[in-house]
Each structure stands twice: as C-alpha cells, then as structure tokens.
Motif scaffolding. Sequence first.
Motif, PDB file in Angstrom:
ATOM      1  N   HIS A 188       0.743  -1.295   0.019  1.00 36.07           N
ATOM      2  CA  HIS A 188      -0.151   0.070  -0.223  1.00 36.07           C
ATOM      3  C   HIS A 188       1.372   1.611   0.214  1.00 36.07           C
ATOM      4  O   HIS A 188       0.351   2.095  -0.799  1.00 36.07           O
TER       5      HIS A 188
ATOM      6  N   PRO B  79     -13.260   3.995   6.064  1.00 35.99           N
ATOM      7  CA  PRO B  79     -14.842   3.201   5.068  1.00 35.99           C
ATOM      8  C   PRO B  79     -15.491   3.380   5.921  1.00 35.99           C
ATOM      9  O   PRO B  79     -16.623   2.975   4.740  1.00 35.99           O
TER      10      PRO B  79
ATOM     11  N   GLN C  45     -13.481  -5.052   2.398  1.00 32.48           N
ATOM     12  CA  GLN C  45     -12.414  -5.234   1.919  1.00 32.48           C
ATOM     13  C   GLN C  45     -11.565  -6.406   1.265  1.00 32.48           C
ATOM     14  O   GLN C  45     -10.793  -6.720   1.131  1.00 32.48           O
ATOM     15  N   TRP C  46     -12.323  -7.904   2.105  1.00 33.21           N
ATOM     16  CA  TRP C  46     -11.634  -8.931   1.846  1.00 33.21           C
ATOM     17  C   TRP C  46     -12.185  -8.882   0.263  1.00 33.21           C
ATOM     18  O   TRP C  46     -11.413  -9.461  -1.237  1.00 33.21           O
TER      19      TRP C  46
ATOM     20  N   GLN D 270     -12.689  -6.271  -2.510  1.00 33.55           N
ATOM     21  CA  GLN D 270     -11.325  -6.331  -3.212  1.00 33.55           C
ATOM     22  C   GLN D 270     -10.418  -6.508  -2.981  1.00 33.55           C
ATOM     23  O   GLN D 270      -9.320  -6.486  -3.892  1.00 33.55           O
ATOM     24  N   SER D 271      -9.482  -7.117  -1.939  1.00 35.13           N
ATOM     25  CA  SER D 271      -8.501  -7.987  -2.327  1.00 35.13           C
ATOM     26  C   SER D 271      -8.463  -8.672  -2.934  1.00 35.13           C
ATOM     27  O   SER D 271      -7.596  -9.204  -3.540  1.00 35.13           O
TER      28      SER D 271
ATOM     29  N   TYR E  85     -21.764  -2.948  -0.440  1.00 42.16           N
ATOM     30  CA  TYR E  85     -20.600  -2.804  -1.179  1.00 42.16           C
ATOM     31  C   TYR E  85     -21.028  -1.637  -2.559  1.00 42.16           C
ATOM     32  O   TYR E  85     -20.272  -0.896  -3.078  1.00 42.16           O
TER      33      TYR E  85
ATOM     34  N   ASP F 170     -10.126   4.249  -1.383  1.00 41.14           N
ATOM     35  CA  ASP F 170      -9.407   3.497  -0.066  1.00 41.14           C
ATOM     36  C   ASP F 170      -8.026   2.874  -0.822  1.00 41.14           C
ATOM     37  O   ASP F 170      -8.033   2.662  -1.437  1.00 41.14           O
TER      38      ASP F 170
ATOM     39  N   GLY G  23      -7.466  -0.028  -0.641  1.00 43.56           N
ATOM     40  CA  GLY G  23      -7.673  -1.577  -1.903  1.00 43.56           C
ATOM     41  C   GLY G  23      -7.848  -0.625  -3.569  1.00 43.56           C
ATOM     42  O   GLY G  23      -6.978  -1.873  -3.836  1.00 43.56           O
TER      43      GLY G  23
ATOM     44  N   ASN H 284      -9.191 -13.319   5.103  1.00 44.95           N
ATOM     45  CA  ASN H 284      -8.873 -11.638   4.634  1.00 44.95           C
ATOM     46  C   ASN H 284      -8.794 -11.050   3.247  1.00 44.95           C
ATOM     47  O   ASN H 284      -8.176 -10.135   3.449  1.00 44.95           O
TER      48      ASN H 284
ATOM     49  N   ASP I 273      -1.988  -1.712  11.652  1.00 46.88           N
ATOM     50  CA  ASP I 273      -2.076  -3.526  10.495  1.00 46.88           C
ATOM     51  C   ASP I 273      -0.567  -3.819  10.828  1.00 46.88           C
ATOM     52  O   ASP I 273      -0.298  -4.681  10.258  1.00 46.88           O
TER      53      ASP I 273
END
Length: 601
Positions: free
Chosen positions: A92, A117, A144-145, A147-148, A178, A192, A194, A261, A479
Amino acid sequence: MTDARIDRLVAGLTGPQRAAVLADDAPLCLLAGAGSGKTTVLTRRVARRILDGSADPDRVLVATFTRKAAGELRSRLRRLDVPGRVWAGTFHAAAFSQLRRHRADRGLRPLVLLDDPARLVRDAVVGHRGLDVDAVGAIVGEVQWAQSRLVAPDAYEAVARAERRRVPVSHAAVADCYAGYVAAKRARGLVDLGDLLVECARIYEEDDAAAAAIRWRIRHLFVDEFQDLNPAQYRLLHAWRGDRNDLFVVGDPRQAVYAWNGADPALLDRIDTVVPGITVLRLDENHRSTPQVVAAACAVLDQVGAHDTVSVGGGGPNQASGASTSAGPDGPDPVVARFDDDAHEAAALARWLRLAHHPGRPWSHMAVLARTNGRLDQVAQALRRGGIPHRRADAPPGLGLSTGTSPGLAGETVRALRRFPAGAALRSALTDVAEAMGPRAVVPTSLWRLADEYAVEAPEPAVGGFLAWLAATIGALSDEPSDPGGSPSRGGEVVLSTFHRAKGLEWPTVAIVGLEDGLVPIAYATTAAALDEERRLLYVALTRAERELWCSWAASRTVGGRQRDCEPSPYLAAVLGSATHPAADTTSRVADLRKLLAAAR
C-alpha cells in the motif's frame, strides 16, 4: 575488499542459509519455516546483491507485510554498512507513493484517501431497509476482502456464496452496500486502501510509458511473507515485474493464516506455475524453539485425519517447507493443563507466569496468546489482581497508543488533526494540537517522528496528505503487531495477544489459553480449507515459544455472562502426544487426556 565484506556477511550462517544468500538463480523462492532465519537471509541477500554490485540500492524494492518489518530490514542493512538507500515498505505504501508521483507528473489533482471506510458503509447501511447499523464492521470487512480478491460488487454475492463467507446479513445485502459504497467513493472523488493497489496496477497495465518508467526505477524485487499476498497485491507485483527475472520471494505455506482476509496461500503452493522457471530453496531447521516446541507444533499439522491443503512433505517445488527439526538444545515438554472453568485457568496461569519470572527472565520475555481477544479479558483481570505488568499487543509500536479500551493519545492526536483543513501546514497543526493537550504534549512525539518521515517524500507536508500517507503506510494505525519488548528498567510487561497478532514475534515463555473446541478451531470454520487454516494458526502460535510452552483449556467458560460447557480442542491430543517424557501435572485430569488421545486415534 568487497569479497571480504561478503565473507563477513555470511559468517555464522548455516549451509542452507548461506546458499540462499549467495545463490545466483533468478527468479528465486525461499520456503522458510518458523524460526529458520528467513529475515536474516532476506536482509543479507539484499546486502550481498548490493555489495557485489549485482543490484543498485536505488533500484531495489523490498515489499513487506508490515511497516514494522520494513523498518527492521532497513535497520539491519544500516548495521551491515550497506551503502545507498533501499526502498522497503508495504504494498500500500509503495502504491500510494507511485500514484502520487504519477499524478503530479501529469498535472492531475492529488489523490484523496478515505481513512474511515466505515463512515461511507454506515451511510449505505442506513439507506438499506432492514439492515442494522451494527452490521457496519462486518460489511466493511467483507468489502475489504472482496477488493483484495478483485471481486466487483456485481460478482460478490455469487463468489461469497461459493466460498461460504460468513456474514451477519444476507450476501445480497452486502453486495448492495458494497455497490453503494463504491458509488459514494466515486461521487466524492475518494479512494481507499484497496483502490491504491488496483489503480496502481491498472496504470502500469494500460500505460506502456508508465510501466517502462516504473520498471526502470524498480529493477530488483524482493517480497517477504509471500504466503500472505492477496490477488490485488500479486497483480501489482506482476505489473512491477513485467517479464523480468530479478525476483526473490520468501514465504512459508505453514504460516498462511490470512485467507479469511483475502490472502491467497495457493500462490506460494503453486509458485512454479505462477512464476515459471523459478528455483525453490528451503530452510527446514528451526533455530528459535526447542525440539519439544517444534515437535508439538509439527504434530498439530501432521495430526492423523486432519485435512491438509498444502502438503508438508518434501519433493516438488509446491511442497511446504519442513522446519520440522530444531537446532536448539532440549527443553521442557509443553504443559497441557485442564481446568474446571476459565477463572481457574486464568488464576493458575498468573501463578505459572510468576514462577517463570526471575532475574534472567523479565516479564517482557513472556506472552499469553489466545484465538480471540475476548478470551484474554479474564487473563488480564487475573494478571492485574496478581500485580503482574502486562499490555495488549493490539496497538502499533511507537505510536503511544494505549491498550485496553482507551484509544490512546496518538489516536486522539490523529482525530484532532482531522479537524484541520487538508491544506493546513502539518507541523503547525501538530504544534497546535500538542499545546491544546497541555502537560500530555510529550506523548505525540511518535507522530512527530512519522511527520518527519513523511516530509522526506513531501517537502511541504500538509495535514491531509499526512493523514492519507499514515493510512496507506500503517493501515489507519492498526495493521501491525506490537514490539514484544518492554521497559528495561521495570522488566517490561507480559504481552497479551491473539494468534494472528503474534505472527512474526517470539518469546522465551509462551502460554496458549482457551484451547477448546469452538475456539480452536473457531466454530465458524466449517470447510476443509478453513479448518486447515485453523491448524496452521495454532502452529504459528506454538512456534512463538522459544523454550517454555503452556497449553490449557477450561471445561466451562463464560460467554455473554453465561457459563458454557466446553470440550478440549481436537488439536490438543497432538500436542500431548508429542511429549518426549510426559510428567504428572497436578492441574491436569489424566483420565480426560487419555480419553482425548484415544478419541484422536
């Protein structure tokens, strides 16, 4: 001179470690088990490449899983007197820096990074009939999951159903929220975390000039914790690399614990097809833990009848690292204890920690690990009653964030900064905040250091840019695991941590509590892949211990104010069966443990 420096660089390494540092193969993958010295090898390989002239330090990028890991690598390179400045950081952070430079070069407006977010998701939930605002956290996690994993809103419902994603609302409702979240970001001109990865990769995929420029800038790629990469990160890595071979990756399939995740452990399992022509080396010897600890951890993975997504044998390039032997001296067998309830478990644990504490074993050399944060609450109460100093490992190091329920002064400072205009001068804003905090102004010094670090990239740092950089580099203050050390003058503090937070850390003395079925494995792990990950997660927890290991479970635990009967974790049989010289334990119910072993056969 250079040869002598390289000789000093590899002095003291084992044969396999030395081979990994000196190998000329490219691309190259190192499967490095827990405690095998993978950070040492990664650092010294970077150093060796620079010292022998095969890598330009200004053209090196080391992608790490956390900002803390990047800082540790840079510190080690400085201690090795490696010339030049190697860029090391998270995916990131690299994406944010590259996007900012790309947009500045083309006269585009700067990115505006969304650092909360949940706010936009909350708006989407409120506008969705029948959804509870309490579902916000879960929906943020699902977004987030998705997007990843590069899953778009219109594909989320089908993918989530196929992968049996556990959510407190319907998959269709999550998909709607979403889509609303994505639309709200677009309408407000926000991105964001992601989006940083996807947008950066997209530019290099669609703009040949931009791709050529970044590949000229980044010529030597090193990737740590490859098993934790998600598809979005791998897409960006592929965009950086192009068709070049100068790539070195380090990972351990046995420590792949982030699939929930978005991580894709299969990337490492099939590394020979993901990166054709790659050479695979292994580090199979644990230099951290005693043979007894290693035997217990490996027994959990090798337990008869357990599912296994990643093979743990030797052989082809898709085989997991062994790390099944220990280079250390013998130590005590793990303690396996059974208690009537979690209160008795916590009280006995406090007594055990106090007995283990002596002049050669400060509090900071001890940790208590559990599958969930909630399981640590009663432990914290028992340690407070026993006068044992302790802290939670749920705050990033060096930020002054306090543990427990208080958000901490650094977090308070960040919230205060958000009240300033985005274009306000950063140092002036920090000064104003510090003065407003009065006598406590000394606490945010960690943020001053981060501000200085940001100023290297932004000569005229403003509040908005700093907050965006902070979110991109350290994940909105959340994180990274904490440094296990403590105040030397007071002997430090016992660290209380979840299994996930403890990954990458180590202590001479480790207690693992709450080893009950329903927690280990967690109740919602119902698929074979999820159960495999639960076993790998316990393996990670067990291998945090260097010498002393306590494992316990309670026949009854308090859940929501009520007592609930429990059964031992099915993995405990393997831990007990690994003992080399079992001894009577006054806190154990021998009959129960024998039944446990019989049931596992």
